[in-house]
Design a protein around this motif. Structure first.
Motif, PDB file in Angstrom:
ATOM      1  N   ALA A   1      37.057  31.174  -6.176  1.00  0.00           N
ATOM      2  CA  ALA A   1      37.914  30.918  -5.017  1.00  0.00           C
ATOM      3  C   ALA A   1      37.181  31.095  -3.691  1.00  0.00           C
ATOM      4  O   ALA A   1      37.752  30.807  -2.628  1.00  0.00           O
ATOM      5  CB  ALA A   1      39.125  31.848  -5.056  1.00  0.00           C
ATOM      6  N   ASP A   2      35.940  31.552  -3.741  1.00  0.00           N
ATOM      7  CA  ASP A   2      35.178  31.814  -2.524  1.00  0.00           C
ATOM      8  C   ASP A   2      34.668  30.500  -1.930  1.00  0.00           C
ATOM      9  O   ASP A   2      33.853  29.820  -2.550  1.00  0.00           O
ATOM     10  CB  ASP A   2      33.998  32.736  -2.853  1.00  0.00           C
ATOM     11  N   PRO A   3      35.095  30.119  -0.728  1.00  0.00           N
ATOM     12  CA  PRO A   3      34.621  28.866  -0.138  1.00  0.00           C
ATOM     13  C   PRO A   3      33.132  28.911   0.206  1.00  0.00           C
ATOM     14  O   PRO A   3      32.499  27.863   0.385  1.00  0.00           O
ATOM     15  CB  PRO A   3      35.475  28.721   1.126  1.00  0.00           C
ATOM     16  N   ASP A   4      32.572  30.112   0.256  1.00  0.00           N
ATOM     17  CA  ASP A   4      31.150  30.282   0.560  1.00  0.00           C
ATOM     18  C   ASP A   4      30.377  30.711  -0.677  1.00  0.00           C
ATOM     19  O   ASP A   4      29.390  31.440  -0.588  1.00  0.00           O
ATOM     20  CB  ASP A   4      30.999  31.317   1.688  1.00  0.00           C
ATOM     21  N   VAL A   5      30.806  30.235  -1.854  1.00  0.00           N
ATOM     22  CA  VAL A   5      30.181  30.658  -3.109  1.00  0.00           C
ATOM     23  C   VAL A   5      28.709  30.259  -3.173  1.00  0.00           C
ATOM     24  O   VAL A   5      27.921  30.896  -3.884  1.00  0.00           O
ATOM     25  CB  VAL A   5      30.959  30.076  -4.317  1.00  0.00           C
ATOM     26  N   ALA A   6      28.295  29.253  -2.421  1.00  0.00           N
ATOM     27  CA  ALA A   6      26.906  28.792  -2.457  1.00  0.00           C
ATOM     28  C   ALA A   6      25.925  29.873  -2.018  1.00  0.00           C
ATOM     29  O   ALA A   6      24.731  29.797  -2.335  1.00  0.00           O
ATOM     30  CB  ALA A   6      26.734  27.550  -1.583  1.00  0.00           C
ATOM     31  N   ARG A   7      26.393  30.898  -1.322  1.00  0.00           N
ATOM     32  CA  ARG A   7      25.496  31.995  -0.911  1.00  0.00           C
ATOM     33  C   ARG A   7      24.930  32.742  -2.115  1.00  0.00           C
ATOM     34  O   ARG A   7      23.927  33.441  -2.004  1.00  0.00           O
ATOM     35  CB  ARG A   7      26.236  32.967   0.003  1.00  0.00           C
ATOM     36  N   TRP A   8      25.602  32.602  -3.267  1.00  0.00           N
ATOM     37  CA  TRP A   8      25.154  33.280  -4.478  1.00  0.00           C
ATOM     38  C   TRP A   8      24.261  32.387  -5.338  1.00  0.00           C
ATOM     39  O   TRP A   8      23.850  32.790  -6.428  1.00  0.00           O
ATOM     40  CB  TRP A   8      26.354  33.695  -5.324  1.00  0.00           C
ATOM     41  N   ASN A   9      23.936  31.200  -4.903  1.00  0.00           N
ATOM     42  CA  ASN A   9      23.270  30.225  -5.768  1.00  0.00           C
ATOM     43  C   ASN A   9      22.010  30.790  -6.421  1.00  0.00           C
ATOM     44  O   ASN A   9      21.139  31.359  -5.763  1.00  0.00           O
ATOM     45  CB  ASN A   9      22.899  28.971  -4.966  1.00  0.00           C
ATOM     46  N   GLY A  10      21.945  30.628  -7.750  1.00  0.00           N
ATOM     47  CA  GLY A  10      20.784  31.040  -8.520  1.00  0.00           C
ATOM     48  C   GLY A  10      20.696  32.512  -8.824  1.00  0.00           C
ATOM     49  O   GLY A  10      19.755  32.955  -9.478  1.00  0.00           O
ATOM     50  N   GLN A  11      21.681  33.291  -8.388  1.00  0.00           N
ATOM     51  CA  GLN A  11      21.587  34.748  -8.502  1.00  0.00           C
ATOM     52  C   GLN A  11      22.243  35.294  -9.771  1.00  0.00           C
ATOM     53  O   GLN A  11      23.083  34.654 -10.392  1.00  0.00           O
ATOM     54  CB  GLN A  11      22.224  35.409  -7.280  1.00  0.00           C
ATOM     55  N   SER A  12      21.853  36.512 -10.105  1.00  0.00           N
ATOM     56  CA  SER A  12      22.441  37.277 -11.197  1.00  0.00           C
ATOM     57  C   SER A  12      23.488  38.210 -10.604  1.00  0.00           C
ATOM     58  O   SER A  12      23.176  39.017  -9.720  1.00  0.00           O
ATOM     59  CB  SER A  12      21.338  38.094 -11.895  1.00  0.00           C
ATOM     60  N   LEU A  13      24.724  38.116 -11.091  1.00  0.00           N
ATOM     61  CA  LEU A  13      25.856  38.857 -10.537  1.00  0.00           C
ATOM     62  C   LEU A  13      26.525  39.666 -11.646  1.00  0.00           C
ATOM     63  O   LEU A  13      26.442  39.319 -12.825  1.00  0.00           O
ATOM     64  CB  LEU A  13      26.866  37.899  -9.914  1.00  0.00           C
ATOM     65  N   SER A  14      27.231  40.719 -11.248  1.00  0.00           N
ATOM     66  CA  SER A  14      27.951  41.542 -12.222  1.00  0.00           C
ATOM     67  C   SER A  14      29.384  41.753 -11.768  1.00  0.00           C
ATOM     68  O   SER A  14      29.695  41.639 -10.574  1.00  0.00           O
ATOM     69  CB  SER A  14      27.265  42.902 -12.389  1.00  0.00           C
ATOM     70  N   SER A  15      30.238  42.098 -12.712  1.00  0.00           N
ATOM     71  CA  SER A  15      31.641  42.365 -12.380  1.00  0.00           C
ATOM     72  C   SER A  15      31.738  43.513 -11.385  1.00  0.00           C
ATOM     73  O   SER A  15      32.492  43.451 -10.402  1.00  0.00           O
ATOM     74  CB  SER A  15      32.437  42.688 -13.655  1.00  0.00           C
ATOM     75  N   GLY A  16      30.962  44.581 -11.601  1.00  0.00           N
ATOM     76  CA  GLY A  16      31.001  45.720 -10.704  1.00  0.00           C
ATOM     77  C   GLY A  16      30.506  45.391  -9.314  1.00  0.00           C
ATOM     78  O   GLY A  16      31.075  45.830  -8.307  1.00  0.00           O
ATOM     79  N   GLY A  17      29.452  44.605  -9.228  1.00  0.00           N
ATOM     80  CA  GLY A  17      28.927  44.206  -7.936  1.00  0.00           C
ATOM     81  C   GLY A  17      29.889  43.317  -7.173  1.00  0.00           C
ATOM     82  O   GLY A  17      30.079  43.479  -5.954  1.00  0.00           O
ATOM     83  N   LEU A  18      30.522  42.391  -7.870  1.00  0.00           N
ATOM     84  CA  LEU A  18      31.473  41.495  -7.205  1.00  0.00           C
ATOM     85  C   LEU A  18      32.743  42.233  -6.817  1.00  0.00           C
ATOM     86  O   LEU A  18      33.411  41.855  -5.846  1.00  0.00           O
ATOM     87  CB  LEU A  18      31.789  40.305  -8.107  1.00  0.00           C
TER      88      LEU A  18
END
Length: 315
Positions: free
Chosen positions: A262-279
């Motif tokens: 739902a984040d309109p700026d989701v592209a800022r995360w492109n190519g990254q490794s993310l976690s539930s806790g971090g998000l």
């Protein structure tokens, strides 16, 4: 999510949604208003090699419908993602029925049954059953490649599309830790690199790719097979494994995915490794008990350094 209809009108495919994280992610996408195609090999008429007949993709679709109310819906499509023709037919159906694909989630797995993950002493590569190991590679890597190859042409038709590779472990943790045995390490490290590479290929189309991991997930198998508890009394398992205190429900990663999508700026995360806790820190959602476990920080700072569990400051 604050906005229950944040994903209204969006079309999602959760590949590998029979149980666990995949099921929860599909449900939370539906709750946010998305139409969600859910796939897997276990149906009410057929059980996959995982051998868990109590979880089916039809049931997942029904759970999506129940969560979605009047907007989103769940659509179950039996699919073996190692069979390109089946995946092509799935994507053609989505195109025919919806004309677009906004979110592709590659959560296909099923390799646990081929690995003795509960053993303290894991075998060396040359001691393992080669056929089983190569099957793990197919389930955890090849299936993701096949699905992306078939589905990304539909995703890139419209800017804003999102590909989510799902794995076990962050890039930082998996780079510093050997996730033995050998085939498990490869299967859970590769999606991180896949997200990076596909992020490079997708960005010219205005689309984004990321890799997402839960923490210590209280999946159905973890609860009933590993610890013989339920979601209601899961804390009883801490007597056997004290660090299970940092565990999280599948809903937590589902909320992470819904917030990300739902984040309109989701592209800022492109190519990254993310976690539930971090998000959770980024978007402000919580687990079902109102806490916000940060499992990977806890595992690195507490689990690997102490036999005693103390989740203070970590959830």
């Amino acid at each position: 999510m604050e906005n229950a209809q944040a994903l209204k009108g969006k079309i999602a495919l959760v590949a590998g949604a029979t149980r666990g994280a995949g099921r929860a992610m599909a449900v939370e996408l539906g709750r946010a208003g998305a139409t969600v195609y859910v796939t897997g090999r276990t149906t009410r008429d057929h059980v996959s090699e995982v051998g868990r007949s109590t979880e089916t993709i039809e049931e997942t679709a029904e759970l999506v419908d129940a969560a979605a109310g009047t907007e989103g819906r769940g659509i179950a499509v039996p699919t073996d993602h190692l069979e390109p023709d089946q995946v092509r037919a799935l994507v053609a159906r989505i195109d025919r029925e919806q004309g677009r694909l906004d979110l592709l989630v590659n959560d296909i797995w099923g390799g646990d049954a081929l690995l003795d993950m509960g053993s303290r002493e894991q075998p060396k590569l040359w001691e393992m059953d080669l056929d089983k190991g190569l099957r793990v590679m197919r389930l955890g890597i090849e299936s993701h490649i096949v699905t992306s190859h078939c589905a990304l042409p539909l995703l890139v038709r419209n800017p804003g599309g999102l590909l989510v590779e799902v794995t076990d472990g962050t890039e930082e943790y998996n780079r510093a830790t050997y996730r033995k045995p050998f085939f498990y390490d490869l299967a859970k490290t590769t999606p991180i690199r896949m997200a990076y590479g596909l992020g490079e290929e997708l960005k010219e189309f205005g689309c984004t790719a990321v890799c997402l991991t839960p923490g210590w997930l209280r999946s159905e198998a973890m609860l009933d097979s590993a610890f013989h508890v339920t979601e209601e009394n899961w804390r009883d398992a801490c007597e056997q494994a004290p660090h299970f205190a940092i565990s999280e429900s599948p809903t937590y990663i589902g909320r992470a995915l819904a917030a990300l999508a739902a984040d309109p700026d989701v592209a800022r995360w492109n190519g990254q490794s993310l976690s539930s806790g971090g998000l959770a820190r980024e978007y402000g959602f919580t687990d079902t008990d109102g806490s916000a476990p940060d499992a990977w920080r806890y595992i690195a700072e507490v689990d690997q350094t102490s036999a005693s569990a103390d989740v203070t400051g970590y959830r």
